[in-house]
Enzyme design. Sequence first.
Site, mmCIF file in Angstrom:
data_model
loop_
_atom_site.group_PDB
_atom_site.id
_atom_site.type_symbol
_atom_site.label_atom_id
_atom_site.label_comp_id
_atom_site.label_asym_id
_atom_site.label_seq_id
_atom_site.Cartn_x
_atom_site.Cartn_y
_atom_site.Cartn_z
ATOM 1 N N ARG A 1 -62.767 24.065 51.699
ATOM 2 C CA ARG A 1 -63.935 23.994 50.829
ATOM 3 C C ARG A 1 -63.571 23.612 49.395
ATOM 4 O O ARG A 1 -64.093 22.646 48.843
ATOM 5 C CB ARG A 1 -64.603 25.368 50.846
ATOM 6 C CG ARG A 1 -65.952 25.455 50.257
ATOM 7 C CD ARG A 1 -66.432 26.888 50.420
ATOM 8 N NE ARG A 1 -66.092 27.393 51.753
ATOM 9 C CZ ARG A 1 -66.828 27.184 52.843
ATOM 10 N NH1 ARG A 1 -67.955 26.520 52.750
ATOM 11 N NH2 ARG A 1 -66.450 27.661 54.022
ATOM 12 N N THR A 2 -62.666 24.371 48.817
ATOM 13 C CA THR A 2 -62.331 24.152 47.414
ATOM 14 C C THR A 2 -61.698 22.779 47.218
ATOM 15 O O THR A 2 -62.004 22.054 46.278
ATOM 16 C CB THR A 2 -61.368 25.247 46.926
ATOM 17 O OG1 THR A 2 -61.967 26.513 47.186
ATOM 18 C CG2 THR A 2 -61.095 25.132 45.453
ATOM 19 N N LYS B 1 -38.709 22.956 51.493
ATOM 20 C CA LYS B 1 -37.302 22.568 51.363
ATOM 21 C C LYS B 1 -36.610 23.377 50.275
ATOM 22 O O LYS B 1 -35.482 23.069 49.883
ATOM 23 C CB LYS B 1 -37.197 21.076 51.023
ATOM 24 C CG LYS B 1 -37.577 20.169 52.183
ATOM 25 C CD LYS B 1 -37.443 18.709 51.757
ATOM 26 C CE LYS B 1 -38.195 17.798 52.705
ATOM 27 N NZ LYS B 1 -38.752 16.638 51.991
ATOM 28 N N ARG C 1 -53.914 25.165 44.478
ATOM 29 C CA ARG C 1 -54.083 26.518 45.009
ATOM 30 C C ARG C 1 -52.724 26.960 45.516
ATOM 31 O O ARG C 1 -51.945 26.164 46.043
ATOM 32 C CB ARG C 1 -55.102 26.543 46.132
ATOM 33 C CG ARG C 1 -55.090 27.894 46.848
ATOM 34 C CD ARG C 1 -56.214 28.053 47.808
ATOM 35 N NE ARG C 1 -57.460 28.208 47.090
ATOM 36 C CZ ARG C 1 -58.542 28.763 47.634
ATOM 37 N NH1 ARG C 1 -58.517 29.188 48.875
ATOM 38 N NH2 ARG C 1 -59.635 28.864 46.934
ATOM 39 N N HIS D 1 -59.730 32.459 40.070
ATOM 40 C CA HIS D 1 -60.344 31.292 40.693
ATOM 41 C C HIS D 1 -61.464 30.819 39.765
ATOM 42 O O HIS D 1 -62.646 30.933 40.089
ATOM 43 C CB HIS D 1 -60.881 31.686 42.071
ATOM 44 C CG HIS D 1 -61.230 30.538 42.965
ATOM 45 N ND1 HIS D 1 -61.071 29.218 42.584
ATOM 46 C CD2 HIS D 1 -61.745 30.516 44.213
ATOM 47 C CE1 HIS D 1 -61.480 28.437 43.585
ATOM 48 N NE2 HIS D 1 -61.891 29.202 44.569
#
Lengths: 158, 306
Positions: B56-57, B85, B106, B134
């Site tokens: 969604r974001t 890695k 995120r 957020h």
Amino acid sequence: MTEEKTLKISKIEDGIVIDHIKAGSAMEVLSVLKITSRSGFTVSMLMNVRSSNGSLKDIVKIEKKILKKKELDLISMVSPDATINIVEKFAITEKFRVSLPENVEDLIKCQNQNCITNAKEPVKSVFKREKTGSRNNYRCQYCERTMSLEEIRNSIIK
Amino acid sequence: MLTKKSVVSIGDISNDDIFRVFERASSFKQKLSKGEKIKTMDGKIMATLFFEPSTRTRLSFESAMHRLGGGVISVSEPKSSSASKGETLADTIRMASSYSDIIAMRHPMEGAARLASEFSSVPVLNGGDGSGQHPTQTLLDLFTIWEKFKSLDDLNISMVGDLKYGRTVHSLLRALNRFDTTITLISPESLEMPDHILSTLDHPEKVTKGTDINPILEKTDVFYVTRIQKERFVDLNDYAKVIGSYSFDPETVSKMKKNAIIMHPLPRVDEISPDVDRDPRAFYFKQAENGVYVRMALIDMILGGA
Ligand SMILES: [Zn+2]
């Protein structure tokens, strides 16, 4: 009488006397200064002595020791009422009370395990002091969680 | 001013800037509804770095950049990339910022976006860091309220559900508390708003706690409902009890003010019955749509589009 005895035991030529340590916290003060039996310092420690106002306190005397700012900050967080006496040639040349720092950098570990400062990243932990009433908390500038002085004590004394 | 600034936490945006974002978001919304094309980000590139999946974001950020006429580059599968890695986030960000004009990210760890903003040569937009901040979600939540009530003052706002782990309610509470709102926090005791959030409030006296939604149904203007996750409960019977008493169905909604709205950061599960979706007070899908306009406004203001 107690004062006299104290002086007798441990008059030092050069070094520091950390006085008014919260009773029972002398070992913690040594621990945050990373002073152990192998550090080579001449240390005397008095625990649970009666201070002039009647309450109990600890005292730590360390010969030939110079305190850095970081070490003063650590002492303030373990024992906020401690006073520092700087002794030169058997005389006290400076005396002051420790004070809680506003900013604490690279000194304590964020207790939030999921905080990015606890990952392998090239950052130092940074905390800012917040005072609510008589309580002092430190807020991590990364995850924005707070740590109480109690939690900080537990995290720095190991 | 937001020019060239990173937005990691809602605390990074002043109240004045919040309203500037709203006005720009509104104008973009109008333009798009008329089919007008917007080209302010022509030639600009946004890198989306999602170290944790969030359809969604991420879609919302990418859609916002495309709608502004800009381009998007992204890592499609973070597990296969540099992070696995053993590269540090700091290095990944240094690299990504040299390829782009703005980064939307995120990450599963709290504070990751703050760290990224320190190593990035371009502004960083935090699209969620662990259970931390957020801020673009908060902005779109505020925008949805503002659009409906034309103000963020003199409102009764109730947050309902999981207030402990729900990060959207953490920053929303902090933001709303900067305005003249009365806030009620309704949650089971085990899922209360944490102290490290309550201790950040400028006006804690305007916030009260409760465990029952019934007393607030008739006086609330904005219900902000969050998902209560099954995984938070050891005993599923406890979950069943809790979800029963914190869910919205047509009967609950019938007791609400006519002008009230119900918001939810989505995805919703059992907290709001689908039977409520057609009620004019159901605002959660409008809210999600607003995410694109608000992100457009934010990107546009940060990168200085006219
Ligand atoms: Zn932290």
